[in-house]
Design an enzyme around this catalytic site. Structure first.
Site, PDB file in Angstrom:
ATOM      1  N   SER A 173       0.852  -1.188   0.000  1.00  0.00           N
ATOM      2  CA  SER A 173       0.000   0.000   0.000  1.00  0.00           C
ATOM      3  C   SER A 173       0.887   1.237   0.000  1.00  0.00           C
ATOM      4  CB  SER A 173      -0.954  -0.039   1.201  1.00  0.00           C
ATOM      5  OG  SER A 173      -1.863   1.044   1.160  1.00  0.00           O
ATOM      6  N   HIS A 200      -2.696  -1.286  -3.291  1.00  0.00           N
ATOM      7  CA  HIS A 200      -3.843  -0.411  -3.066  1.00  0.00           C
ATOM      8  C   HIS A 200      -3.713   0.809  -3.985  1.00  0.00           C
ATOM      9  CE1 HIS A 200      -4.236  -2.065   1.320  1.00  0.00           C
ATOM     10  NE2 HIS A 200      -4.606  -2.945   0.409  1.00  0.00           N
ATOM     11  N   ASP A 297      -4.171  -4.978   6.217  1.00  0.00           N
ATOM     12  CA  ASP A 297      -4.498  -5.839   5.088  1.00  0.00           C
ATOM     13  C   ASP A 297      -3.348  -6.805   4.824  1.00  0.00           C
ATOM     14  OD1 ASP A 297      -6.018  -6.833   3.001  1.00  0.00           O
ATOM     15  OD2 ASP A 297      -5.286  -5.353   1.549  1.00  0.00           O
TER      16      ASP A 297
END
Length: 355
Positions: A173, A200, A297
């Site tokens: 991310s 992401h 995540d």
């Protein structure tokens, strides 16, 4: 860091956009200490006010946002969040700014008064908080337009040393795109990996990201569109706005599906979705690599990978722009190896060596 502790500089050549962005941040308790209408005045504002974060427009008269980002990293290192237009050239410029050291990017608010403006505000504020907490020293290598193959520490190995038909899932991310690019550039084609990348990133940017990875890597990299089957030497990047599921496996080939199921961990694509479905479907060597990023995540997913007999590698704190996702993965107790950015490829390759 509390909301009130975050000081921001907003750089945009549009007075309207400066006002929209400043109001969004002010409403969330983030203090806008200065605004600037071009790159040169933006650099000066950062030098003067020493903010925690900068929001940076890209296309501006005089010094543009790319040059300004590079100057900031050279002269007064500060986390930069690029605000990018949703267009092909906007995507390319965004990645150029990240090469200069920008930590992350956000699709520029439309400015239209609509029911979606509140959601845009929430997303922007979350991004600003995330980027404000980034360790810029960990991203300084990106400012040198990574020539990773020249500086790689990856150990040379022969093709016969690798296990057959290995699969790698990469999750990242905030601060991740340049790390993913370096990792892929250092993975030899001889390893014959099947690679899935979950970064992401919003729709409209993942296609351009896949093209950059394809140019940097020996692997054939493309954006997932759904229904693909990939084998050794191929990689897919999860499309923004969709979960990437592994829906089948046979003969060393992965079949993938895109879904618009509800966000997981407040994101879509989610690393957990890809890891958990890979753990269920892949009947062969499986490795997960969790890179820099905010949040948790991937933590549930690495437990699934480990339970299925797979291996897990995580990026270390020192080289992570945001040590959120790797830390949460490490806290599960199933991570096999923790490596700095320039040793991640070696960490992955170690998991697919014949014993």
């Amino acid at each position: 860091m509390s909301n009130n502790g975050i000081a921001a500089v907003v750089v945009d050549d549009s007075q309207f956009m400066r006002t929209v962005i400043s109001d969004m941040l002010d409403d969330a308790g983030i203090t806008v200490v200065a605004t600037a209408s071009n790159g040169e005045s933006g650099v000066e504002a950062v030098r003067t006010h020493e903010p925690d974060v900068v929001t940076m427009d890209l296309k501006m008269p005089g010094m543009d946002g790319i040059e300004a980002t590079g100057r900031i990293m050279d002269e007064c290192p500060t986390p930069v969040l690029v605000l990018s237009a949703h267009a092909d050239d906007g995507a390319e410029l965004t990645f150029e700014a990240m090469d200069e050291g920008a930590v992350d990017f956000f699709k520029k608010p439309s400015g239209e008064v609509s029911v979606g403006i509140k959601q845009q505000q929430d997303e922007l504020v979350e991004k600003v908080r995330s980027v404000a907490g980034a360790d810029v020293s960990a991203t300084e290598a990106a400012a040198e337009r990574t020539t990773s193959t020249a500086t790689s520490t990856t150990t040379s190995r022969s093709a016969s040393e690798y296990v057959d038909k290995p699969t790698l899932v990469i999750g990242s991310s905030t601060g991740g795109p340049t790390v993913v690019e370096q990792l892929l550039s250092e993975l030899p084609l001889d390893a014959d990996l099947r690679i899935l990348v979950v970064q992401h990133m919003p729709d409209g940017f993942t296609g351009r990201f896949a093209k950059r990875l394809d140019g940097a890597s020996e692997y054939s990299v493309s954006e997932a569109t759904g229904g693909e089957r990939i084998g050794g030497g191929e990689a897919l990047v999860a499309q923004g706005g969709y979960h990437l599921e592994v829906s089948g496996y046979g003969g060393g080939r992965l079949r993938v599906t895109l879904t618009e199921d509800e966000p997981v961990n407040n994101v879509r694509p989610a690393v957990d979705v890809t890891l958990q479905t890979a753990a269920e479907q892949v009947d062969g060597p499986l490795t997960a690599a969790i890179l820099t990023g905010m949040g948790a995540d991937g933590a549930d997913g690495v437990e699934s990978v480990s339970a299925a007999g797979g291996s897990v590698v995580a990026q270390d704190e020192e080289t992570s722009a945001v040590f959120g996702m790797p830390q949460r993965a490490i806290e599960t107790g199933v991570v096999d190896d923790v490596r700095p950015r320039n040793e991640l490829a070696d960490g992955v390759l170690d998991t697919i060596m014949r014993e």
